[in-house]
Design an enzyme around this catalytic site. Sequence first.
Site, PDB file in Angstrom:
ATOM      1  N   CYS A  69       0.821  -1.207   0.000  1.00  0.00           N
ATOM      2  CA  CYS A  69       0.000   0.000   0.000  1.00  0.00           C
ATOM      3  C   CYS A  69       0.858   1.261   0.000  1.00  0.00           C
ATOM      4  O   CYS A  69       0.917   1.985  -0.984  1.00  0.00           O
ATOM      5  CB  CYS A  69      -0.942   0.006   1.199  1.00  0.00           C
ATOM      6  SG  CYS A  69      -2.003   1.449   1.201  1.00  0.00           S
ATOM      7  N   ASP A  70       1.562   1.492   1.096  1.00  0.00           N
ATOM      8  CA  ASP A  70       2.329   2.736   1.209  1.00  0.00           C
ATOM      9  C   ASP A  70       3.401   2.868   0.130  1.00  0.00           C
ATOM     10  O   ASP A  70       3.655   3.964  -0.356  1.00  0.00           O
ATOM     11  CB  ASP A  70       2.989   2.822   2.587  1.00  0.00           C
ATOM     12  CG  ASP A  70       1.970   3.124   3.679  1.00  0.00           C
ATOM     13  OD1 ASP A  70       0.899   3.648   3.334  1.00  0.00           O
ATOM     14  OD2 ASP A  70       2.252   2.828   4.855  1.00  0.00           O
ATOM     15  N   VAL A  71       4.023   1.761  -0.238  1.00  0.00           N
ATOM     16  CA  VAL A  71       5.142   1.846  -1.190  1.00  0.00           C
ATOM     17  C   VAL A  71       4.678   2.159  -2.610  1.00  0.00           C
ATOM     18  O   VAL A  71       5.495   2.400  -3.485  1.00  0.00           O
ATOM     19  CB  VAL A  71       6.003   0.561  -1.194  1.00  0.00           C
ATOM     20  CG1 VAL A  71       6.656   0.356   0.158  1.00  0.00           C
ATOM     21  CG2 VAL A  71       5.209  -0.649  -1.610  1.00  0.00           C
TER      22      VAL A  71
ATOM     23  N   SER B 147       1.153   3.812   7.266  1.00  0.00           N
ATOM     24  CA  SER B 147       1.271   5.263   7.444  1.00  0.00           C
ATOM     25  C   SER B 147      -0.061   5.897   7.821  1.00  0.00           C
ATOM     26  O   SER B 147      -0.112   6.984   8.362  1.00  0.00           O
ATOM     27  CB  SER B 147       1.759   5.895   6.152  1.00  0.00           C
ATOM     28  OG  SER B 147       0.742   5.798   5.180  1.00  0.00           O
TER      29      SER B 147
END
Lengths: 479, 112
Positions: A404-406, A445
Amino acid sequence: MNNWFELVIDLIIILIFLGGFTRFRTPKGARQGNFSAAFALALAVVVIITSYRIMQPHIVILALLIGSALGWLVAMRVNMIQIPAMVAFQHGAGGIAAFLVSFIELTRNTLPGFGVEKISGFLGLAIGALTFSGSMIASGKLANIIKKPPLVLPMHSHITIGLLILIVLTGYFTGYLQGRPLTILLAVMVAESILLGLVFSIRIGGADMPVLISFLNATAGLAAAFCGVIIHNRLLIACGATVAASGSILTHVMCKAMNRNLLKVFIGFRVKDSADPIPAFFGEEIVADNLAGIGDESPAEPPAEVDPLTEAIRVCREAKNVIVVPGYGMAFAQAQFDVVRFTTLLEQSGKEVRFAIHPVAGRMPGHMDVLLAEAELSYDKMIEMDDINQDFEKTDLAIIVGACDVVNPAAMTTKNTPISGMPILLAHNAKRVLVCNLDDKPGYSGIDNPLYKNKKVIMLLGDAKETLTKLIDRYISES
Amino acid sequence: MQAHARQWVKLTEFNKTVMSELLIMLSVFILSIIIGYLLISKVPPLLHTPLMSMTNAISAVTILGALLVFAVVPDIPDTVFGALAIALAAFNVVGGFTITERMLKLFKNKKE
């Protein structure tokens, strides 16, 4: 023992070690490198045993045998997903060894006042002890034994700094003591350091674990180096310092990959903004993975008449080149084998498939590569972020599995969020994007991923392993 | 007692050459950091986990220090702590190298 002879032997051993590091460029070379490092260490042990008269040899041999046997047994049984926990645990074992040796040598050191050896001994003791406790916490978290989310105590940073000052003060007084009071105060110092290790590691969790484990790698080396100064052993200093350098490099790489500052990870400075409303006071536990309430709007529903799975199969068929973006969610669902099986199918129908690896995709640096290697993905297909990012534009399909965040474009477009400025994989540049995530909630995050609402994105929510199995079945049955 | 006397002699020897000893140790420390930095910054991210696992094993070089605890007659606490240090360092060394080898064996390049 002749001094020159000793020096030459030490130099040879250090050269074999360094030779091992120069081989760490390809997996094949790395195996030789690992072997030569093991050989060098074995040689060093043999030199010590043969050149000194070792007292109580039966105890020494027994301890060596028990430790080695356990180490071997555990290392052979552990599976690849548990590697970070195992490495952290071993850091801890090394930490204990370093502080015990420093402790013994400090009680034997009869010089009054502060020499370099004594100060190094204190440093070896303190760093070894905090490496031990920090690693145990890290290992517990990585192995999911400690399921608690990062815990922030009231005035956490003050406690950390206070403990640090206390350790220095204890060291200062200990320097003038002899005999029994010295032993007691050294034990107090060990206890304080263990507490410091606990305090700084309990507040770190989730995506920051790669930073913590790399940092502990560096401190384990540093403890060995300081331990080497007090016993005047060049090998300990050389090896310890090399490991410290290595750990520092990895810590830096991890921090850069997450756009985190090391100080922020440890002192726990969190960017305050609307996306991070969790208060950090009075024993409040931060449920880092559960910041779901923030992006509460439901995702754009796919047009009702098209089943996402059917659409996904169609897109997979049409695509000529595919980039897979694996994240920790994939590893967590143990879906790496199915992902590789699916991509093998795609390759068999003539498509070009590559994997884009973000530096923090796993729970320690490079973890994702090991997991994919275990699933028998050829390593020439694992491409680093910087080498593959420009290729997304030319790519027909990006398949995101448990990440997700990456891949969150918000890292580039928004300011003042925890991921702002973090380098990401530009999966959103691909012509179509397939997301096989457990849910559409924000990642660690807590920042919503706008990609999920993009029209070119197909969302296949649910357990990645099940999703992939469905994809494989449909792909086979319809071909 | 004899052993303690021997250690005393050893320590006074250290005192005589303390400056040169310190200089050697300091240069070994700094050189190792520099060489380590140069060599390790070239390791590809692909191998970062095996790298950490191997350096983890190397950091248990403290096993040499633990063995040297037994180079003079140890009293009972020293024996217990020393033996514990040896066992844990051995656990770290053997486990670290074994697991690194296991990991590296998994990496295959099907093109070759």
